[in-house]
Design an enzyme around this catalytic site. Structure first.
Site, PDB file in Angstrom:
ATOM      1  N   GLU A   1       0.850  -1.193   0.000  1.00 46.70           N
ATOM      2  CA  GLU A   1       0.000   0.000   0.000  1.00 46.70           C
ATOM      3  C   GLU A   1       0.888   1.245   0.000  1.00 46.70           C
ATOM      4  OE1 GLU A   1      -2.651   2.122   3.472  1.00 46.70           O
ATOM      5  OE2 GLU A   1      -2.189   0.008   3.652  1.00 46.70           O
TER       6      GLU A   1
ATOM      7  N   ASP B   1      -7.594   1.597   7.144  1.00 44.06           N
ATOM      8  CA  ASP B   1      -7.450   1.725   5.688  1.00 44.06           C
ATOM      9  C   ASP B   1      -6.723   0.523   5.101  1.00 44.06           C
ATOM     10  OD1 ASP B   1      -8.762   4.132   5.343  1.00 44.06           O
ATOM     11  OD2 ASP B   1      -7.021   5.288   5.977  1.00 44.06           O
TER      12      ASP B   1
ATOM     13  N   ASP C   1      -3.799  -0.723   9.950  1.00 38.92           N
ATOM     14  CA  ASP C   1      -4.854   0.190  10.392  1.00 38.92           C
ATOM     15  C   ASP C   1      -6.125  -0.079   9.586  1.00 38.92           C
ATOM     16  OD1 ASP C   1      -4.229   1.154   7.920  1.00 38.92           O
ATOM     17  OD2 ASP C   1      -3.502   3.109   8.583  1.00 38.92           O
TER      18      ASP C   1
ATOM     19  N   ASP D   1      -0.922  -1.811   5.648  1.00 36.08           N
ATOM     20  CA  ASP D   1      -0.706  -1.276   6.995  1.00 36.08           C
ATOM     21  C   ASP D   1      -1.668  -1.916   7.990  1.00 36.08           C
ATOM     22  OD1 ASP D   1       1.072   0.322   5.753  1.00 36.08           O
ATOM     23  OD2 ASP D   1      -0.066   2.189   5.913  1.00 36.08           O
TER      24      ASP D   1
END
Length: 646
Positions: free
Chosen positions: A432, A510, A508, A506
């Site tokens: 990403e 997103d 998180d 990641d």
């Protein structure tokens, strides 16, 4: 100094010793999948009794002590002495490999059991097994431990005139290193599938582990479907909009091969979902029955389209992938002598099945659609739309290709390729963003690791047509970098450029969203990638804990708490760094924790329950808002909000 290799070193493993020595050969793995396979082996024997017409009710229970009991009302394992072994029928099938009633001889006409190893393997890999057989107004009982009989076959007269078999077993912790806790949802998925495939057979499934399920009552479900695979299709399509209300059902028998097919097209689906079963075993890798079905669908629908003047004389035929767009289908064949490729039985090899499916389905489907012209027209209109969309997409794709500056090298410019040309050794990391891409490019092993950074969130292909998909730059990069070819084409593993496709996002919200979008892309664009185990998810650490000169990486909150509470003294000084993104990690850290084959953790993406996976993708990623809202309202209250990373 080399040790001598003589005839003394050659071992012969007797009886069930071979199974305990090399369990993977018999059950595939000693992880969770192999553990659940033990239950399927026992249940499959009961299902074979049902196929032979002698069993109507199967009870499966996970007991309070973690063992499993499977009881049926079939004929009961024969208890007489088997001349060849000198042992009772029960002891023979439990302790001798390749002993059973499914090698011909009239006990079973059709069965999923082939090799006579199933129940003896369960016996070999269990701490204890208890078998009870009701037969001839007697109840017979025998106990085994790790494959060895510890009691004789004891029989007592029985007042009730019942027949059947009950097998209880507790898997052996010496064999199953990852634990012996059964997962209710995995087992219920397979048992429900078996109930759909065997119309009228009742399967009751109970979980009596009261502490684990936090309940004072056992959790009991019952599956019985008179409509068989027709109901299976209705179950899979319950969150979609069907194109025609009635499920098309075809049933017949030729040369002792029984064929059942159920078909239904949906308006709001752009890919097909075709499940194949042979003797109740799901054939993930396809086989002759699925080839026959695909061929006959294409031929029949094209013939009807020409007859009804939907395709003009000078126009080309519709492709198989156009006709199958939006189709949910189940084909179940029962073959007297099935040839599977391998002991895991994931591909059917009998060549005669192809022709039988072809002719039988061809006749019935043609007749069905000739009497229902409006159904034929709606299916054909959807197929013609799909054909036109595919043509538009092909033109868009060719346009993109022509625009490519590097005519000779159509690989995307962002791809940092690896030097190895052997796909089986090569890996590609889908990363990403450019910052994480930079760290990954510096930290990787260039020999076999390629990096493809993706910008932002890719398209949700569950909701878009093909033309848009091929115009999207990120998806174009993905398709060309992996060598995927065109959506809907048969999957060709030899064209795949990497056999490890690793999603690295990641830790998180997103990152999780991008991972979901990528999984949707792979599942809908080329599902065989997921089925055949090419897709992996990288597990980057969440925390780095530094104490003095030492540092530790933690991959979950539980691991972090465990480290602080149990490993450090109460007054220790330490600092915790939370990695929000991969770009925050130094290239060397990323290599050590996430990319080095020696020390990393990769999760392989697998599908246990195909129907459920398809349904969840439709609800969560599809067009319709109502089912998604209902899903959130149902499961939202069960969430622990402190676990959410917001």
């Amino acid at each position: 100094m080399t040790s001598s290799y003589s005839a003394d070193q050659i071992q012969v493993l007797e009886g069930l010793e071979a199974v305990r020595k090399r369990p993977g050969m018999y059950i595939g793995t000693t992880g969770p999948r192999g553990l659940h396979h033990l239950v399927y082996e026992v249940v499959d024997n009961s299902i074979d009794e049902a196929l032979a017409g002698h069993c109507t009710h199967i009870e499966v229970d996970i007991n309070a002590d973690g063992s499993v009991t499977v009881t049926d009302d079939g004929r009961g394992i024969p208890t007489g002495i088997v001349a060849k072994t000198g042992k009772s029928g029960i002891e023979t099938v439990m302790t001798v490999l390749h002993a059973g009633g499914k090698f011909g001889g009239g006990g079973y006409k059709v069965s999923g059991g082939l090799h006579g190893v199933g129940i003896s393997v369960v016996n070999a890999l269990s701490e204890w097994v208890e078998v009870t057989v009701w037969r001839d107004k007697k109840v017979h009982n025998q106990r085994f431990e790790r494959g060895i009989p510890v009691t004789e076959l004891v029989d007592k007269p029985s007042k009730e005139n019942r027949t059947g078999t009950s097998v209880s077993f507790l898997p052996d912790t010496q064999i199953f290193s990852t634990g012996i806790e059964f997962d209710y949802t995995i087992l219920s998925g397979r048992l429900r599938e078996l109930a759909y495939l065997n119309a009228g057979v009742k399967i009751t499934f109970g979980d009596r582990r009261l502490e684990l399920i936090k309940s004072s009552e056992p959790h009991i479900e019952s599956y019985c479907y008179e409509g068989g695979i027709k109901e299976y299709i209705a179950y899979m399509n319950r969150d979609k909009q069907p194109l025609h209300e009635e499920v098309i059902f075809i049933q017949g028998e030729r040369n002792n091969v029984q064929v059942e097919v159920a078909l239904q097209w949906c308006i709001d689906a752009y890919s097909d979902n075709v499940l194949g079963f042979a003797n109740n075993i799901r054939t993930i890798d396809g086989g002759t029955h699925l080839e026959g079905l695909k061929t006959v669908l294409t031929r029949t629908m094209n013939a009807i389209a020409r007859k009804r003047n939907k395709i003009k004389e000078n126009e080309p035929n519709l492709g198989g992938e156009n006709i199958r767009e939006g189709l949910t289908a189940v084909i179940s064949v029962k073959v007297p002598d099935p040839e599977f490729e391998g002991q895991t039985k994931t591909k059917l090899g009998n060549t005669e099945v192809r022709g039988i499916v072809d002719s039988l389905v061809g006749e019935v489907l043609t007749e069905y659609l000739e009497f229902r012209p409006q159904v034929a027209d709606t299916i054909l209109e959807k197929a013609i739309q799909a054909f036109k969309a595919a043509e538009a997409a092909r033109r868009a794709r060719d346009l993109v290709r022509r625009k490519s500056v590097l005519e000779s090298s159509p690989l995307p410019g962002k791809l940092a390729d690896c030097s190895s040309r052997d796909p089986s050794k090569s890996e590609i990391y889908l990363v990403e963003g450019d910052s994480a891409g930079g760290s990954a490019k510096q930290g990787r092993d260039r020999q076999f690791q390629a990096i493809l950074p993706l910008r932002g969130k890719i398209l949700n292909i569950e909701k878009t047509d093909d033309a848009k998909i091929y115009k999207n730059n990120e998806i174009q990069s993905l398709i060309t970098a992996l060598g995927l070819g065109i959506r809907g084409d048969e999957f060709d593993p030899s064209q795949l450029r990497y056999h490890h496709i690793v999603i690295m996002t990641d830790a998180d919200v997103d990152g999780a969203h991008i991972r979901t979008l990528l999984l949707t892309f792979f599942y809908r664009y080329q599902r065989s990638l997921v089925d055949q185990g090419y897709i992996y998810i990288a597990c980057p650490p969440l925390y780095k804990v530094e104490r003095g000169r030492n540092h530790f990486y933690c991959y979950s909150d539980r691991e972090l708490q465990n480290l602080i509470r149990n490993e450090f003294p109460a007054n220790a000084n330490y600092t915790i760094q939370r990695f929000k993104g991969l770009g925050e990690m130094m290239p060397q850290q990323l290599w050590d924790t996430t990319m080095n084959p020696e020390s990393r953790t990769l999760k392989r993406v697998e599908i246990e329950d195909a129907a459920e996976a398809d349904r969840i993708f439709t609800i969560l990623m599809g067009d319709r808002v109502a089912p998604r809202r209902e899903f959130i309202e149902t499961y939202g209250p069960k969430l622990n909000l402190t676990d959410l990373d917001i």
